[in-house]
Write an enzyme that holds these catalytic residues in place. Structure first.
Site, PDB file in Angstrom:
ATOM      1  N   LYS A 208       0.838  -1.193   0.000  1.00  0.00           N
ATOM      2  CA  LYS A 208       0.000   0.000   0.000  1.00  0.00           C
ATOM      3  C   LYS A 208       0.877   1.249   0.000  1.00  0.00           C
ATOM      4  CE  LYS A 208      -3.919   1.427   2.855  1.00  0.00           C
ATOM      5  NZ  LYS A 208      -4.791   0.888   3.909  1.00  0.00           N
ATOM      6  N   GLU A 214      10.631  -4.548   4.441  1.00  0.00           N
ATOM      7  CA  GLU A 214      10.727  -5.948   4.010  1.00  0.00           C
ATOM      8  C   GLU A 214      10.405  -6.079   2.522  1.00  0.00           C
ATOM      9  OE1 GLU A 214       9.096  -4.829   6.636  1.00  0.00           O
ATOM     10  OE2 GLU A 214       9.249  -6.194   8.351  1.00  0.00           O
ATOM     11  N   GLY A 268      -5.057  -2.833   5.632  1.00  0.00           N
ATOM     12  CA  GLY A 268      -4.187  -3.877   5.081  1.00  0.00           C
ATOM     13  C   GLY A 268      -4.710  -5.280   5.346  1.00  0.00           C
ATOM     14  N   GLU A 354      -4.175  -7.902  15.697  1.00  0.00           N
ATOM     15  CA  GLU A 354      -3.782  -6.542  15.325  1.00  0.00           C
ATOM     16  C   GLU A 354      -4.985  -5.600  15.471  1.00  0.00           C
ATOM     17  OE1 GLU A 354      -0.413  -5.910  12.345  1.00  0.00           O
ATOM     18  OE2 GLU A 354      -2.121  -5.159  11.219  1.00  0.00           O
ATOM     19  N   HIS A 385      -2.677 -34.808  18.084  1.00  0.00           N
ATOM     20  CA  HIS A 385      -1.474 -35.523  18.500  1.00  0.00           C
ATOM     21  C   HIS A 385      -0.422 -34.535  18.992  1.00  0.00           C
ATOM     22  CE1 HIS A 385      -2.947 -39.257  16.591  1.00  0.00           C
ATOM     23  NE2 HIS A 385      -3.613 -38.364  15.869  1.00  0.00           N
TER      24      HIS A 385
HETATM   25  C1  G6Q Z   1      -2.482  -4.415   8.279  1.00  0.00           C
HETATM   26  C2  G6Q Z   1      -1.326  -3.572   8.418  1.00  0.00           C
HETATM   27  C3  G6Q Z   1      -0.034  -4.193   7.939  1.00  0.00           C
HETATM   28  C4  G6Q Z   1       0.331  -3.896   6.494  1.00  0.00           C
HETATM   29  C5  G6Q Z   1       1.803  -4.250   6.267  1.00  0.00           C
HETATM   30  C6  G6Q Z   1       2.248  -4.006   4.851  1.00  0.00           C
HETATM   31  O1  G6Q Z   1      -3.602  -4.091   8.537  1.00  0.00           O
HETATM   32  O2  G6Q Z   1      -1.607  -2.358   7.865  1.00  0.00           O
HETATM   33  O3  G6Q Z   1       0.044  -5.575   8.143  1.00  0.00           O
HETATM   34  O4  G6Q Z   1      -0.506  -4.592   5.628  1.00  0.00           O
HETATM   35  O5  G6Q Z   1       2.582  -3.522   7.156  1.00  0.00           O
HETATM   36  O6  G6Q Z   1       2.109  -2.677   4.515  1.00  0.00           O
HETATM   37  P1  G6Q Z   1       2.245  -2.183   3.046  1.00  0.00           P
HETATM   38  O7  G6Q Z   1       1.149  -2.788   2.243  1.00  0.00           O
HETATM   39  O8  G6Q Z   1       2.161  -0.689   3.091  1.00  0.00           O
HETATM   40  O9  G6Q Z   1       3.588  -2.668   2.539  1.00  0.00           O
END
Ligand code: G6Q
Length: 522
Positions: A208, A214, A268, A354, A385
């Protein structure tokens, strides 16, 4: 209209529930189940879904008091506020409209005075035509070959949803192989690279913000690897993005035509219904993707229009509040009896923890009651198990959701009968347990008379451990959509009851900031 701001513990319903709890906390599921109408009275059906919540420490009175609480905190209005696009994510100043993404109704949904439905339809058409081109082989890589592998690069909400759905719908998959890279741990991306051919791989960069450490690190590494055999002019054929940050996507080198939209009014972790689900559509085809959305929409309609005591997400949320806030149970287990759903607990951990892992209320005041539950789980029968020992005989109360399917996908009915007898057997064992007398008799008949004194206490199951049976006819894209939406609405309902904001996630920020500082100081 913003969400109401009511401390649940100050309501008259809460007081009534507190008294009701004091009088009834020792009720036993075994006794409750003696009522032969109980199963019918405590079940809700919605087409191919049957939710049986009879094996809980609740009576009709418990349920009606909990419904009273939901009414008193304004749940009905809150649901309407969410669906109609009001700014209910107040701390981020945003509407929360994942429900609009799957809506097929003509009813406009306004954000800042503008109907968002047309842009959703445009995005869906783009997902459809792109998926069709890639799946049919018309979309060619830089050497003229069709695509064989999709790599979804994203993390958190841009990874967990698509990954879980693609895994869950494996049965419906086409010839493309889908990979997911999320962790900044370079060994993750390196292992994926080992499996790829640059000529036939399509990278879907999902972010987003397009600034997430990452995702950008992994995307850069993949691009550099790709450029060892191709040129920058080949990037448009192999890299597409799902993002709101067009500038950053552009400077990464992705063609504007290959950008799929995201919107600020979709959080997200609720975004797999948007173009974030592109890798789902690529993996199972657009028609199946649409069916997933249709299933979710069916649950949306049910949630929005059904009275609370017959409303599946509301009832499950209320039961969960009963255990969390009165019995002080800290965790809940999600136990799917389908190997396809092995990633569901991970997905739900983000969605639930979250969203509702918040310690201040809508006034910004520290909360002195319990909020978000800890969620965990794994698939049956494997977990029988593993950790089920603790659920059956440990010292903690762990409410459980057993998700099952009447039919298996490949037939093998012999296996399925065994699977489902375990599904029902576990819930029975949890609810009814095994008494001292039963163990006594059992040891006596098995000729272990001499062991009665030493073994008896260890073989007793006290029972009275709650479970919900969430049973679908069959695992299909549509039933999966319904299941995910069920949990989404359970989350929101609980957030409303606890007077918290479920749609922000400031708690993930501090660690990120510190990691950045430490990296810069290296
Ligand atoms: C979810 C959060 C979070 C987000 C990630 C990735 O609700 O907002 O998990 O989706 O941090 O963010 P970007 O899509 O901005 O890379």
């Amino acid at each position: 209209m913003a969400l109401k701001n009511i401390n649940p513990t100050t309501t008259s319903a809460w007081q009534k529930i507190t008294n009701h709890f004091a009088e009834n906390k020792n009720i036993n599921i075994k006794d409750l189940m003696k009522d032969e109408n109980r199963k019918d009275d405590f079940s809700i059906e919605l087409d191919d879904l049957l939710v049986d919540f009879s094996k809980n420490r609740i009576t009709q009175e418990t349920l009606s008091l909990l419904v009273e609480l939901a009414e008193e905190v304004g749940l009905k209005e809150a649901i309407e506020s969410q669906f109609s696009g009001e700014i209910i994510n107040a701390t981020e100043g945003r509407a929360v409209l994942h429900t609009a993404l799957r809506s097929t109704s003509e009813e406009p949904v306004l954000v800042n005075g503008k109907n968002i439905k047309p842009q959703i339809q445009t995005a869906l058409r783009k997902i459809k035509s792109f998926s069709n081109k890639v799946i049919s082989g018309k979309w060619k890589g830089y050497t003229g070959k069709s695509i064989t592998d999709i790599v979804n690069v994203g993390i958190g909400g841009s990874d967990l949803g698509p990954d879980m759905v693609v895994e869950s719908l494996q049965f419906y998959k086409n010839q493309l192989t889908t990979h997911f890279v999320s962790n900044v741990d370079g060994d993750h991306v390196s292992e994926i690279i080992k499996k790829l051919n640059p000529e036939t791989t399509l990278f879907v960069i999902v972010s987003k913000t397009f600034t997430t450490q990452e995702t950008i690190s992994n995307a850069e590494t993949l691009k550099n690897w790709f450029l060892k055999s191709a040129t920058i002019f080949d990037i448009p054929k192999h890299f597409v993005a799902v993002s709101t940050n067009l500038e950053a996507v552009d400077s990464f080198g992705i063609d504007k035509k290959n950008v799929f939209p995201m919107w600020n009014w979709v959080g997200g972790r609720f975004s797999l219904w948007s173009a974030v689900g592109l890798s789902i559509s690529l993996s199972v085809g657009y028609d199946n993707y649409r069916l997933l959305l249709d299933g979710a929409e069916e649950m949306d309609i049910h949630y929005r229009n059904t009275e609370f005591n017959k409303n599946i997400p509301v009832v499950l949320a209320l039961i969960s509040v009963w255990y969390n806030n009165f019995y002080l149970a800290e965790t809940e287990a999600v136990l799917p009896y389908s190997q396809y759903l092995k990633k569901l607990p991970d997905y739900l951990q983000q969605a639930i923890m979250e969203s509702n892992g918040k310690g201040v209320d809508r006034n910004g005041d520290k909360i002195d009651y319990q909020t978000g539950t800890i969620v965990w789980g794994s698939t049956g029968t494997n977990m029988q198990h593993a950790f089920m020992q603790l659920v059956h005989q440990g010292t903690k109360l762990i409410p459980t959701d057993f998700i099952g399917y009447k039919e298996s996908l490949y037939g093998l009915t012999d296996h399925h009968k065994k699977l489902m007898s375990n599904y029902y057997g576990q819930m029975e064992a949890l609810a009814f347990g095994k008494t001292k007398e039963e163990v006594h008799l059992e040891l006596k008949f098995s000729g272990d008379q001499d062991k009665i004194n030493t073994l008896l206490p260890f073989k007793v199951f006290e029972g009275n451990r709650p479970s919900n049976a969430i049973l679908f006819d069959k695992l299909t894209p549509k039933s999966l959509g319904k299941l995910i939406a069920l949990y989404e609405h359970k989350i929101f309902t609980q957030g409303v009851l606890w007077n918290i904001y479920s749609y922000d996630q400031f708690g993930v920020e501090l660690g990120k900031e510190l990691a950045k500082k430490l990296l810069n100081n290296q």
